[in-house]
Motif scaffolding. Structure first.
Motif, PDB file in Angstrom:
ATOM      1  N   GLY A  97       0.814  -1.213   0.000  1.00  0.00           N
ATOM      2  CA  GLY A  97       0.000   0.000   0.000  1.00  0.00           C
ATOM      3  C   GLY A  97       0.848   1.263   0.000  1.00  0.00           C
ATOM      4  O   GLY A  97       0.407   2.315  -0.456  1.00  0.00           O
ATOM      5  N   SER A  98       2.105   1.159   0.492  1.00  0.00           N
ATOM      6  CA  SER A  98       2.968   2.342   0.578  1.00  0.00           C
ATOM      7  C   SER A  98       3.347   2.868  -0.808  1.00  0.00           C
ATOM      8  O   SER A  98       3.816   3.996  -0.937  1.00  0.00           O
ATOM      9  CB  SER A  98       4.247   2.015   1.368  1.00  0.00           C
ATOM     10  N   LEU A  99       3.150   2.077  -1.840  1.00  0.00           N
ATOM     11  CA  LEU A  99       3.495   2.519  -3.197  1.00  0.00           C
ATOM     12  C   LEU A  99       2.419   3.417  -3.790  1.00  0.00           C
ATOM     13  O   LEU A  99       2.643   4.085  -4.793  1.00  0.00           O
ATOM     14  CB  LEU A  99       3.678   1.303  -4.125  1.00  0.00           C
ATOM     15  N   CYS A 100       1.234   3.394  -3.164  1.00  0.00           N
ATOM     16  CA  CYS A 100       0.108   4.143  -3.724  1.00  0.00           C
ATOM     17  C   CYS A 100       0.064   5.531  -3.104  1.00  0.00           C
ATOM     18  O   CYS A 100       0.375   5.687  -1.931  1.00  0.00           O
ATOM     19  CB  CYS A 100      -1.195   3.420  -3.434  1.00  0.00           C
ATOM     20  N   ALA A 101      -0.381   6.505  -3.885  1.00  0.00           N
ATOM     21  CA  ALA A 101      -0.394   7.897  -3.437  1.00  0.00           C
ATOM     22  C   ALA A 101      -1.354   8.120  -2.268  1.00  0.00           C
ATOM     23  O   ALA A 101      -1.084   7.707  -1.150  1.00  0.00           O
ATOM     24  CB  ALA A 101      -0.743   8.796  -4.614  1.00  0.00           C
ATOM     25  N   ALA A 103      -4.666   7.833   0.252  1.00  0.00           N
ATOM     26  CA  ALA A 103      -5.388   6.689   0.800  1.00  0.00           C
ATOM     27  C   ALA A 103      -6.666   6.419   0.004  1.00  0.00           C
ATOM     28  O   ALA A 103      -7.099   5.276  -0.129  1.00  0.00           O
ATOM     29  CB  ALA A 103      -5.721   6.954   2.255  1.00  0.00           C
ATOM     30  N   ASP A 104      -7.278   7.489  -0.527  1.00  0.00           N
ATOM     31  CA  ASP A 104      -8.568   7.314  -1.203  1.00  0.00           C
ATOM     32  C   ASP A 104      -8.437   7.193  -2.720  1.00  0.00           C
ATOM     33  O   ASP A 104      -9.436   7.187  -3.431  1.00  0.00           O
ATOM     34  CB  ASP A 104      -9.482   8.520  -0.900  1.00  0.00           C
ATOM     35  N   SER A 105      -7.185   7.132  -3.210  1.00  0.00           N
ATOM     36  CA  SER A 105      -7.013   7.115  -4.664  1.00  0.00           C
ATOM     37  C   SER A 105      -7.581   5.818  -5.252  1.00  0.00           C
ATOM     38  O   SER A 105      -7.706   4.803  -4.566  1.00  0.00           O
ATOM     39  CB  SER A 105      -5.540   7.257  -5.020  1.00  0.00           C
ATOM     40  N   ALA A 106      -7.929   5.875  -6.536  1.00  0.00           N
ATOM     41  CA  ALA A 106      -8.475   4.695  -7.213  1.00  0.00           C
ATOM     42  C   ALA A 106      -7.428   3.581  -7.186  1.00  0.00           C
ATOM     43  O   ALA A 106      -6.226   3.857  -7.145  1.00  0.00           O
ATOM     44  CB  ALA A 106      -8.810   5.066  -8.644  1.00  0.00           C
ATOM     45  N   PRO A 107      -7.877   2.333  -7.171  1.00  0.00           N
ATOM     46  CA  PRO A 107      -6.899   1.243  -7.127  1.00  0.00           C
ATOM     47  C   PRO A 107      -6.140   1.128  -8.449  1.00  0.00           C
ATOM     48  O   PRO A 107      -6.708   0.739  -9.466  1.00  0.00           O
ATOM     49  CB  PRO A 107      -7.776   0.010  -6.876  1.00  0.00           C
ATOM     50  N   THR A 108      -4.878   1.532  -8.425  1.00  0.00           N
ATOM     51  CA  THR A 108      -4.112   1.570  -9.674  1.00  0.00           C
ATOM     52  C   THR A 108      -2.921   0.628  -9.674  1.00  0.00           C
ATOM     53  O   THR A 108      -2.282   0.443 -10.699  1.00  0.00           O
ATOM     54  CB  THR A 108      -3.554   2.996  -9.909  1.00  0.00           C
TER      55      THR A 108
END
Ligand code: SAM
Length: 268
Positions: A97-101, A103-108
């Motif tokens: 999860g730390s790679l994602c911008a 917390a609420d961003s679309a699952p990319t």
């Protein structure tokens, strides 16, 4: 065979190292992943880079998680920081999860890898915890594990892995890969599997941890009936109210029946 050298590297059995060496298979896997420039992707266990190189070529930049220090040193030599971010350490402990911008961003996040076979089941359970951040995952695993992942109720392969992954993901086996495609060659056949998270509103369990415990209990002693294996969670009348025969074994129950049991218990 496990001490065979590939490209000057001695394959380490404890890290499940079997390196892909068949260019046609590599191309087929990359074509199946269909990486697009700029996508957020992480490869687990890049090893000697069989998939890493074509992935970087298509994406521009890639994250990798690798445990073997010798292989990490090679990756740093070969690629610039603009091309590759290396996360050193154990993928079982890595916070994907730390790679994602936000917390609420679309699952990319897209996750790929020719996974170390000695940790395939724990890594799948670990990754399931990040499903809300993930767009899709494409893995190479032992064929036998892939068959268990996609197994239907009532079959020998159907078990805890099938239920817990099918609860969360839509899954499909893409194609098989023979031992000869690797150096050193593993003893078993491999398969490529794709997992796409189901929309959050389709995940109906009120208490997922409880669902996990019930499924583990139901398959803990495969030969025993639900009456026995689920005794601490639900009685025969409770099962009957859900239209489930207490004399069945866990392997007969569909995923939504396990969810119904968990929800009845969490409501109780
Ligand atoms: N991707 C390469 C290929 O296809 O040729 C290598 C695949 S090899 C089956 C598995 C890779 O995962 C190795 O590079 C190994 O060092 C790495 N690995 C093993 N255990 C790991 C762990 N717990 N965390 C991260 N990487 C691991």
């Amino acid at each position: 065979m496990h001490d065979l050298e590939t490209d000057g590297h001695r394959a380490r059995k404890r890290f499940g190292q079997n390196f892909l060496s068949d260019p046609n298979i590599i191309r087929k896997i990359i074509d199946g992943i269909r990486p697009q420039p700029g996508e957020l992707m992480v490869e687990i266990g890049p090893g000697l880079g069989a998939m890493t190189a074509p992935l970087i070529e298509r994406l521009g930049h890639l994250h990798v998680v690798e445990i073997d220090r010798d292989l990490i040193a090679r990756l740093h030599e070969r690629y610039s920081a603009a091309q590759l971010t290396v996360h050193e350490g154990d993928a079982l402990k890595f916070d994907f999860g730390s790679l994602c911008a936000g917390a609420d961003s679309a699952p990319t996040l897209r996750i790929v890898g020719n996974l170390p076979y000695n940790i395939s089941t724990p890594i799948l359970f670990h990754l399931a915890g990040f499903a809300d951040k993930v767009k899709d995952m494409t893995f190479m695993l032992q064929k036998e594990v892939v068959m268990r992942m996609v197994a239907e109720p009532g079959t020998e392969e159907y078990g805890r892995l099938s239920v817990m992954l099918q609860y969360r993901f839509r899954m499909g086996r893409l194609f098989d890969v023979p031992p000869g495609a690797f150096r050193p060659a593993p003893k078993v056949m491999s398969s490529i599997v794709r997992l796409a998270p189901l929309p959050a509103d389709q995940l109906a369990a009120k208490d997922e941890a409880l669902l996990g415990r019930i499924v583990a209990a139901a398959f803990g002693q495969r030969r025993k009936t639900l009456r026995n294996t689920l005794r601490e969670f639900i009685d025969e009348a409770g099962l009957a109210a859900l239209g489930i025969d207490a004399g069945l074994r866990g392997e007969r129950l569909a995923v939504d029946q396990f969810v119904a049991i968990a929800n009845r218990c969490s409501g109780a």
